[in-house]
Each structure stands twice: as structure tokens, then as C-alpha cells.
Design a protein around this motif. Structure first.
Motif, mmCIF file in Angstrom:
data_model
loop_
_atom_site.group_PDB
_atom_site.id
_atom_site.type_symbol
_atom_site.label_atom_id
_atom_site.label_comp_id
_atom_site.label_asym_id
_atom_site.label_seq_id
_atom_site.Cartn_x
_atom_site.Cartn_y
_atom_site.Cartn_z
ATOM 1 N N SER A 27 3.729 5.883 -5.279
ATOM 2 C CA SER A 27 3.797 5.871 -7.004
ATOM 3 C C SER A 27 2.795 6.507 -7.420
ATOM 4 O O SER A 27 2.765 8.066 -8.456
ATOM 5 N N VAL A 82 2.149 2.280 -3.488
ATOM 6 C CA VAL A 82 1.251 2.291 -4.643
ATOM 7 C C VAL A 82 0.678 3.678 -3.879
ATOM 8 O O VAL A 82 0.502 4.376 -5.476
ATOM 9 N N GLU A 83 0.821 4.141 -2.792
ATOM 10 C CA GLU A 83 0.570 5.751 -2.596
ATOM 11 C C GLU A 83 1.423 6.211 -2.561
ATOM 12 O O GLU A 83 1.886 7.447 -3.118
ATOM 13 N N GLN A 116 0.823 -0.763 0.006
ATOM 14 C CA GLN A 116 -0.336 -0.101 0.387
ATOM 15 C C GLN A 116 1.016 1.468 0.012
ATOM 16 O O GLN A 116 0.513 2.219 -1.074
#
Length: 163
Positions: free
Chosen positions: A31, A28-29, A25
Motif C-alpha cells: 500500500s 502495508v509495504e 507487513q
């Protein structure tokens, strides 16, 4: 043999631990936040380059006008008739402002109404009139996708009264 042993295999995939999911997570945050941050950073760099280029072109026009008002061209001002001092000022400014060329610099004799005065061969701009220098160059952005034309002209004009 225990029938329960067949059901439990050590190489079987087990669900990810909460710690593993948090790492994914976070990636992803990161990026998702990185792309807008890089666009802002590159936009700021472009803004700084644009301001530097604009100031450089304006300074070049002022310096060339100052040198030419004291050491004038012989006749109509073209790069072939520039004085030695004007050539030195132009070369100095070309070294300071990347992209500035002789062909992007125009020098004219104008009156107080900014009307171009015709200077005869082997004569100079009369005292009280003005030397007008216009310097321009093409500027391109590094940042793609900004809503402005990617190549545009930066131009500046300076007037100095002939002593």
C-alpha cells in the motif's frame, strides 16, 4: 478437576505466528508503494495526452492553413466566409482533436513580417502574402495534485504562402 485446565482455554487468543505477521507487513509495504506508483502512472498518461493534444492542435493549424491558402475566404476570414474546403478541413480536424471549436480557430492574411493585412470584402489575400492560422484549445490534467495549473491553453500557429 485439574487446576491447570482452568488456565488453558482453547478459545484464548494466542500471539500471531510469524507467517501471519509477514502477510500484514507485505500488505502495508504494498500500500505504501502503490500510491507513488499510481501517481507516476497517471502523470505519464497526462504527459502522453498533453503531447497528443499539442501535436493535434499543431497539425490542425497546418492543415487548415494549407486548405485556406488554396481555397481562400471571400473577404475577411470569419467562420461565415470560410470556403467549403476550409470548412471540410476544420470539421476533419475537430473530429481528430477533441475540444477544438470554430471559435478557437482564427485565420488571417499576413505579410512576410507577420503583420495582419486588411482584406476588403469580396477580395482575397494577394499572392506572395501568407495565410496565418492560429488554433487553440483548453487542456486539463487527469492527475490531481501535480504542480501545474489544471486548465491551460494549448495553441499553435501555422503560416502558408498564398500561391
Amino acid at each position: 478437576d485439574d487446576p491447570g485446565e482452568a488456565m488453558i482455554r482453547p478459545d484464548a487468543q494466542r500471539p500471531a505466528a510469524p507467517q501471519d505477521r509477514e502477510r500484514g507487513q507485505t500488505l502495508v509495504e504494498f500500500s505504501l508503494a502503490l500510491i507513488p506508483f499510481l501517481f507516476l502512472l497517471m502523470g505519464t498518461v497526462d504527459l502522453g495526452r498533453g503531447i497528443y493534444t499539442n501535436n493535434g492542435v499543431a497539425q490542425a493549424a497546418r492543415e487548415i492553413a494549407r486548405a485556406t491558402s488554396v481555397h481562400q475566404c471571400s473577404g475577411p476570414c470569419t467562420s461565415a466566409t470560410w470556403s467549403v474546403e476550409t470548412v471540410e478541413a476544420v470539421n476533419t480536424q475537430k473530429a481528430l482533436v477533441p475540444g477544438l471549436t470554430n471559435s478557437s480557430i482564427t485565420i488571417d492574411c499576413v505579410d512576410v513580417a507577420d503583420t495582419t493585412q486588411t482584406v476588403a470584402a469580396n477580395s482575397i489575400c494577394p499572392p506572395g502574402d501568407y495565410i496565418r492560422v492560429t488554433a487553440s484549445m483548453s487542456f486539463g490534467l487527469v492527475t490531481p495534485l501535480l504542480p501545474v495549473p489544471n486548465r491551460f491553453t494549448v495553441s499553435s500557429t501555422a503560416h502558408v504562402q498564398v500561391p
